[in-house]
Design a protein around this motif. Structure first.
Motif, mmCIF file in Angstrom:
data_model
loop_
_atom_site.group_PDB
_atom_site.id
_atom_site.type_symbol
_atom_site.label_atom_id
_atom_site.label_comp_id
_atom_site.label_asym_id
_atom_site.label_seq_id
_atom_site.Cartn_x
_atom_site.Cartn_y
_atom_site.Cartn_z
ATOM 1 N N VAL A 49 0.756 -1.284 -0.044
ATOM 2 C CA VAL A 49 0.142 -0.017 -0.048
ATOM 3 C C VAL A 49 0.755 1.267 -0.049
ATOM 4 N N ALA A 50 1.943 1.171 0.776
ATOM 5 C CA ALA A 50 2.908 2.508 0.891
ATOM 6 C C ALA A 50 3.296 2.735 -0.549
ATOM 7 N N VAL A 51 3.904 1.573 -1.240
ATOM 8 C CA VAL A 51 4.591 1.722 -2.763
ATOM 9 C C VAL A 51 3.238 2.235 -3.800
ATOM 10 N N PRO A 56 3.516 6.812 3.260
ATOM 11 C CA PRO A 56 3.843 5.768 4.268
ATOM 12 C C PRO A 56 2.809 5.665 5.455
ATOM 13 N N PHE A 57 2.042 6.776 5.708
ATOM 14 C CA PHE A 57 1.114 6.557 6.953
ATOM 15 C C PHE A 57 -0.019 5.661 6.539
ATOM 16 N N VAL A 58 -0.308 5.460 5.292
ATOM 17 C CA VAL A 58 -1.508 4.513 5.110
ATOM 18 C C VAL A 58 -1.087 3.151 5.364
ATOM 19 N N ALA A 59 0.204 2.796 5.260
ATOM 20 C CA ALA A 59 0.745 1.625 5.725
ATOM 21 C C ALA A 59 0.715 1.356 7.042
ATOM 22 N N ALA A 60 1.025 2.630 7.802
ATOM 23 C CA ALA A 60 0.852 2.370 9.418
ATOM 24 C C ALA A 60 -0.596 2.346 9.702
ATOM 25 N N VAL A 201 4.068 1.806 13.973
ATOM 26 C CA VAL A 201 4.830 1.812 12.672
ATOM 27 C C VAL A 201 4.925 3.180 12.198
ATOM 28 N N ALA A 202 4.050 4.106 12.269
ATOM 29 C CA ALA A 202 4.096 5.583 11.596
ATOM 30 C C ALA A 202 5.488 6.216 12.051
ATOM 31 N N LEU A 203 5.839 5.907 13.266
ATOM 32 C CA LEU A 203 7.052 6.362 13.882
ATOM 33 C C LEU A 203 8.368 5.916 13.547
ATOM 34 N N GLY A 204 8.361 4.388 13.031
ATOM 35 C CA GLY A 204 9.384 3.762 12.462
ATOM 36 C C GLY A 204 10.099 3.135 13.603
#
Length: 281
Positions: A49-51, A56-60, A201-204
């Motif tokens: 989804v991120a790609v 990236p937030f959508v992945a989280a 996840v959003a914060l890595g």
């Protein structure tokens, strides 16, 4: 009422931790396998989804569904067990030997789940290893290399970084476990568990089981990561950080403030249950 007060949450955590230490080895392995496998699939979905979206937030936002299933189905995740068993030990319900046994077997089960998920995903993303890794596969490889080779290049600072990110991550994960106890309804569990997992996840931040999947899959796809780089620069510091975050910052600190008279209350409950069982016999 769809809410459990903190002291009652702590008591249930202690009882859950004690129960988990008595699981058979096969149950620890199988339930640990499911948790690792689910997190691997969820990680792949998040990367896809991120790609596709470039956001990236959508992945989280999507990733936490696997954690919700782990909570609802009661499978074994070593990071959550760090907090549960710390509370069980502080409550006097179990021994360090049984705790270590659980952590080791569940860790192995989580690893095997990530290994099988990684093999299947690698096979899928490369059309049975007949084409070059696609964009999603390259993203997984890039993250795997950054969290091993890249950290190794940073030296001691990199090791410490992984520890700190591991601490922060598992504070959030274990709070998610606690929120799964706070709510008594399925919708409540889903919503409350979702938020802290989405945050990490959003914060890595660094989660050892998610990292198992990233690194193992990256290696299968062709990342030049050595076993030493995998273990020393990622698995070791992240596991240390997750252990500190779960056992100390969640298990110990929550017990310190909410654990007053917890031992007598648990002992009373256990005695009552044994009396009922005796009468039934």
């Amino acid at each position: 009422m769809d809410y459990t007060a903190p002291r009652e949450v702590l008591k249930k955590m202690a009882q859950a931790g004690e129960f988990k230490t008595r699981l058979a080895v096969k149950d620890m392995l199988i339930r640990g396998f499911y948790s690792g496998f689910l997190l691997g699939i969820a990680t792949t979905l998040a990367m896809t989804v991120a790609v596709q979206t470039g956001i990236p937030f959508v992945a989280a936002l999507i990733f936490p569904w696997a954690f919700v299933l782990i909570i609802l189905f009661g499978t074994e995740l070593v990071t959550g067990n760090f907090a549960l068993m710390a509370v069980a030990r502080l409550s006097g319900l179990t021994r360090w030997g049984l705790i270590a046994k659980n952590w080791l077997w569940v860790y192995l089960g989580n690893f095997l789940g990530c290994l099988i998920a990684g093999l299947a995903i690698s096979f899928s993303l490369t059309n049975a290893f007949t084409i070059e890794p696609n964009e999603v596969a390259q993203k997984i490889m890039s993250i795997a290399e950054t969290r091993t080779i890249g950290i190794g290049e940073m030296g001691a600072n990199g090791f410490l970084l992984m520890v700190v990110r591991g601490i922060l991550c598992n504070i959030l994960v274990c709070l998610g476990v606690m929120l799964g106890v706070v709510s008594q309804s399925v919708p409540g569990k889903v919503l409350t568990c979702w938020l802290p997992i989405m945050t990490f996840v959003a914060l890595g931040l660094e989660h050892i089981v998610v990292n198992m999947f990233f690194i193992l899959t990256g290696m299968m796809l062709g990342s030049p990561i050595s076993g030493t780089e995998m273990v020393f620069w990622n698995f070791l510091p992240v596991t240390i950080g997750n252990l500190i975050g779960g056992a100390l910052f969640v298990g110990f600190l929550f017990y310190t403030t909410y654990g007053e008279n917890l031992r007598p209350r648990i002992a009373t409950v256990s005695s009552s249950e044994e009396a009922v069982e005796g009468q039934a016999k």
